[in-house]
Write an enzyme that holds these catalytic residues in place. Structure first.
Site, mmCIF file in Angstrom:
data_model
loop_
_atom_site.group_PDB
_atom_site.id
_atom_site.type_symbol
_atom_site.label_atom_id
_atom_site.label_comp_id
_atom_site.label_asym_id
_atom_site.label_seq_id
_atom_site.Cartn_x
_atom_site.Cartn_y
_atom_site.Cartn_z
ATOM 1 N N ASN A 7 0.852 -1.193 0.000
ATOM 2 C CA ASN A 7 0.000 0.000 0.000
ATOM 3 C C ASN A 7 0.892 1.248 0.000
ATOM 4 O O ASN A 7 1.683 1.446 0.924
ATOM 5 C CB ASN A 7 -0.896 -0.042 1.246
ATOM 6 C CG ASN A 7 -1.833 1.145 1.301
ATOM 7 O OD1 ASN A 7 -1.416 2.264 1.053
ATOM 8 N ND2 ASN A 7 -3.088 0.899 1.616
ATOM 9 N N HIS A 10 0.988 6.223 1.754
ATOM 10 C CA HIS A 10 1.787 7.146 2.568
ATOM 11 C C HIS A 10 2.795 7.947 1.758
ATOM 12 O O HIS A 10 3.254 8.993 2.198
ATOM 13 C CB HIS A 10 2.482 6.408 3.709
ATOM 14 C CG HIS A 10 1.495 5.932 4.729
ATOM 15 N ND1 HIS A 10 0.574 6.775 5.310
ATOM 16 C CD2 HIS A 10 1.273 4.714 5.244
ATOM 17 C CE1 HIS A 10 -0.169 6.083 6.147
ATOM 18 N NE2 HIS A 10 0.228 4.830 6.128
ATOM 19 N N ARG A 18 2.911 18.910 1.375
ATOM 20 C CA ARG A 18 3.410 20.146 0.780
ATOM 21 C C ARG A 18 2.589 20.591 -0.429
ATOM 22 O O ARG A 18 2.973 21.535 -1.112
ATOM 23 C CB ARG A 18 4.880 19.966 0.355
ATOM 24 C CG ARG A 18 5.820 19.838 1.523
ATOM 25 C CD ARG A 18 5.986 21.131 2.284
ATOM 26 N NE ARG A 18 6.726 22.111 1.511
ATOM 27 C CZ ARG A 18 8.047 22.269 1.590
ATOM 28 N NH1 ARG A 18 8.753 21.540 2.414
ATOM 29 N NH2 ARG A 18 8.651 23.170 0.853
ATOM 30 N N HIS A 43 -5.608 3.623 -1.762
ATOM 31 C CA HIS A 43 -6.941 3.907 -1.237
ATOM 32 C C HIS A 43 -7.341 5.299 -1.712
ATOM 33 O O HIS A 43 -6.728 6.296 -1.294
ATOM 34 C CB HIS A 43 -6.887 3.848 0.299
ATOM 35 C CG HIS A 43 -8.211 4.035 0.971
ATOM 36 N ND1 HIS A 43 -8.374 3.871 2.326
ATOM 37 C CD2 HIS A 43 -9.435 4.354 0.501
ATOM 38 C CE1 HIS A 43 -9.636 4.094 2.653
ATOM 39 N NE2 HIS A 43 -10.305 4.404 1.549
ATOM 40 N N ARG A 45 -9.602 7.972 -1.190
ATOM 41 C CA ARG A 45 -10.583 8.390 -0.182
ATOM 42 C C ARG A 45 -11.481 9.477 -0.732
ATOM 43 O O ARG A 45 -11.075 10.258 -1.591
ATOM 44 C CB ARG A 45 -9.863 8.920 1.064
ATOM 45 C CG ARG A 45 -9.287 7.832 1.935
ATOM 46 C CD ARG A 45 -8.628 8.415 3.172
ATOM 47 N NE ARG A 45 -8.348 7.382 4.134
ATOM 48 C CZ ARG A 45 -9.177 7.018 5.117
ATOM 49 N NH1 ARG A 45 -10.327 7.645 5.282
ATOM 50 N NH2 ARG A 45 -8.846 6.063 5.945
ATOM 51 N N ARG A 49 -7.398 12.779 0.593
ATOM 52 C CA ARG A 49 -6.362 13.305 1.498
ATOM 53 C C ARG A 49 -4.952 12.859 1.119
ATOM 54 O O ARG A 49 -3.990 13.493 1.505
ATOM 55 C CB ARG A 49 -6.664 12.941 2.952
ATOM 56 C CG ARG A 49 -6.450 11.504 3.280
ATOM 57 C CD ARG A 49 -6.472 11.259 4.766
ATOM 58 N NE ARG A 49 -7.798 11.343 5.304
ATOM 59 C CZ ARG A 49 -8.202 10.637 6.382
ATOM 60 N NH1 ARG A 49 -7.360 9.847 6.990
ATOM 61 N NH2 ARG A 49 -9.425 10.744 6.826
ATOM 62 N N GLU A 70 -8.496 0.310 -3.045
ATOM 63 C CA GLU A 70 -9.300 0.308 -1.819
ATOM 64 C C GLU A 70 -10.262 1.474 -1.914
ATOM 65 O O GLU A 70 -9.844 2.593 -2.270
ATOM 66 C CB GLU A 70 -8.405 0.553 -0.602
ATOM 67 C CG GLU A 70 -7.860 -0.677 0.018
ATOM 68 C CD GLU A 70 -7.033 -0.327 1.243
ATOM 69 O OE1 GLU A 70 -7.302 0.680 1.913
ATOM 70 O OE2 GLU A 70 -6.088 -1.064 1.491
ATOM 71 N N THR A 100 -6.603 6.190 9.928
ATOM 72 C CA THR A 100 -6.506 5.125 8.932
ATOM 73 C C THR A 100 -7.776 4.294 9.073
ATOM 74 O O THR A 100 -8.593 4.564 9.952
ATOM 75 C CB THR A 100 -5.233 4.272 9.140
ATOM 76 O OG1 THR A 100 -5.191 3.241 8.142
ATOM 77 C CG2 THR A 100 -5.179 3.648 10.524
ATOM 78 N N THR A 101 -7.953 3.294 8.207
ATOM 79 C CA THR A 101 -9.160 2.472 8.295
ATOM 80 C C THR A 101 -9.231 1.849 9.689
ATOM 81 O O THR A 101 -8.302 1.165 10.109
ATOM 82 C CB THR A 101 -9.113 1.356 7.222
ATOM 83 O OG1 THR A 101 -8.690 1.935 5.990
ATOM 84 C CG2 THR A 101 -10.465 0.718 7.043
ATOM 85 N N GLU A 151 -10.554 -9.797 3.187
ATOM 86 C CA GLU A 151 -9.296 -9.420 3.845
ATOM 87 C C GLU A 151 -9.608 -9.255 5.326
ATOM 88 O O GLU A 151 -10.410 -8.402 5.706
ATOM 89 C CB GLU A 151 -8.748 -8.111 3.270
ATOM 90 C CG GLU A 151 -7.448 -7.706 3.955
ATOM 91 C CD GLU A 151 -6.846 -6.415 3.389
ATOM 92 O OE1 GLU A 151 -7.115 -6.076 2.220
ATOM 93 O OE2 GLU A 151 -6.116 -5.746 4.146
ATOM 94 N N HIS A 198 -3.420 -4.963 7.674
ATOM 95 C CA HIS A 198 -3.554 -3.808 8.558
ATOM 96 C C HIS A 198 -2.641 -3.953 9.766
ATOM 97 O O HIS A 198 -2.747 -4.921 10.508
ATOM 98 C CB HIS A 198 -4.994 -3.546 9.014
ATOM 99 C CG HIS A 198 -5.233 -2.081 9.238
ATOM 100 N ND1 HIS A 198 -4.811 -1.424 10.361
ATOM 101 C CD2 HIS A 198 -5.800 -1.140 8.447
ATOM 102 C CE1 HIS A 198 -5.124 -0.151 10.250
ATOM 103 N NE2 HIS A 198 -5.720 0.063 9.101
HETATM 104 N N1 PXP Z 1 -5.606 -3.270 4.278
HETATM 105 C C1 PXP Z 1 -6.563 -2.321 4.313
HETATM 106 C C2 PXP Z 1 -7.943 -2.700 3.922
HETATM 107 C C3 PXP Z 1 -6.260 -1.001 4.687
HETATM 108 O O1 PXP Z 1 -7.231 -0.069 4.727
HETATM 109 C C4 PXP Z 1 -4.928 -0.668 4.999
HETATM 110 C C5 PXP Z 1 -4.577 0.739 5.365
HETATM 111 O O2 PXP Z 1 -4.782 1.577 4.304
HETATM 112 C C6 PXP Z 1 -3.965 -1.687 4.917
HETATM 113 C C7 PXP Z 1 -4.332 -2.986 4.588
HETATM 114 C C8 PXP Z 1 -2.529 -1.426 5.223
HETATM 115 O O3 PXP Z 1 -2.421 -1.121 6.577
HETATM 116 P P1 PXP Z 1 -1.022 -0.628 7.152
HETATM 117 O O4 PXP Z 1 -0.733 0.680 6.497
HETATM 118 O O5 PXP Z 1 -1.262 -0.520 8.606
HETATM 119 O O6 PXP Z 1 -0.016 -1.672 6.776
#
Ligand code: PXP
Length: 249
Positions: A7, A10, A18, A43, A45, A49, A70, A100-101, A151, A198
């Protein structure tokens, strides 16, 4: 073989801090791929963001691994997904104020809506996964609404592991691990694909990777955090190695 979904949200979070053009998540996807990522996850959103529409458009064109979008089960997101056709969509709950989720999707509490969204996405040729808590009721509801994969939210396990001194023998971590495992067994028993993710990191990933039937792990924060120091390609490679060690027994 267990696939690793990376993912890269970040990376976009840093860019948006910025409001500029770097670092580019499109570059991140390429680096993650070079490190061995089997899947790239973003993801999109509702509030944009971190990941923005432009990212998903470019990633759709450039990602050679599997692209996993996502998203919340809103009409806007379903429209975007059906137009861009990522290989996979993972439906997640979305709270505007969450960092976060925060929890799994309540599939059991909104079956007709979920069934409709899953059907629309699958009609567009997209493989649909539902992000749910390790709860039998949610697993059964996911099968009923036609999802191909679930998941399982590993946040409670990761939290228990951390709070227990990063010791997998601690009863609380073992209890959460058993819950994820039981949900996985139910998912596989109902003919769906068992994914998990997650808050997984380099210290807590192996017991989850050792669960029977697990097919994909989705990891973001830990990999991007390590990438700050070692580079993204290397950070992905290190995570892949930990997962492979388990797969190799
Ligand atoms: N799986 C899902 C469904 C998520 O929403 C996230 C966070 O965006 C992740 C996995 C990854 O989580 P982490 O960033 O804590 O590894």
């Amino acid at each position: 073989m267990i696939d690793l979904g990376v993912n890269i949200d970040h990376v976009a979070t840093l860019r948006q801090a910025r409001r500029t053009y770097e670092p580019d998540p499109v570059w991140a996807a390429a680096a993650a791929h070079l490190g061995g990522a089997d899947c790239i996850t973003v993801h999109l959103r509702e509030d944009r963001r971190h990941i923005v529409d432009r990212d998903v458009e470019l990633l759709r064109q450039s990602v050679q691994a599997k692209l996993n979008l996502e998203m919340a089960a809103t009409d806007e997101m379903v429209g975007i997904a059906c137009r861009l056709k990522p290989e996979m969509v993972t439906l997640v709950p979305e709270g505007r104020h969450e960092v976060t989720t925060e929890g799994g999707l309540d599939v059991a509490g909104q079956r007709p809506r979920m069934q409709d969204v899953v059907a629309q996405l699958q009609a567009a040729g997209i493989y649909v996964s539902l992000f749910i808590d390790a709860d039998q009721k949610q697993v059964e509801a996911s099968a009923q609404v036609g999802a191909k994969a679930c998941e399982i939210h590993t946040g409670p396990y990761a939290h228990a592991f951390y709070e227990g001194g990063r010791d997998i023998e601690m009863p609380a971590a073992q209890a959460e691990l058993r819950k994820v495992g039981a949900a996985g067994t139910a998912i596989v028993g109902l003919g769906m694909r068992f994914n998990a993710g997650h808050a997984l990191n380099y210290f807590n990933v192996q017991p989850i990777a050792a669960l029977p039937g697990v097919r994909e792990l989705h990891i973001g924060h830990a990999i991007v955090s390590r990438a700050v120091f070692v580079g993204l390609e290397q950070a992905v490679r290190e995570m892949k190695r930990l997962i492979r060690e388990i797969a190799a027994g």
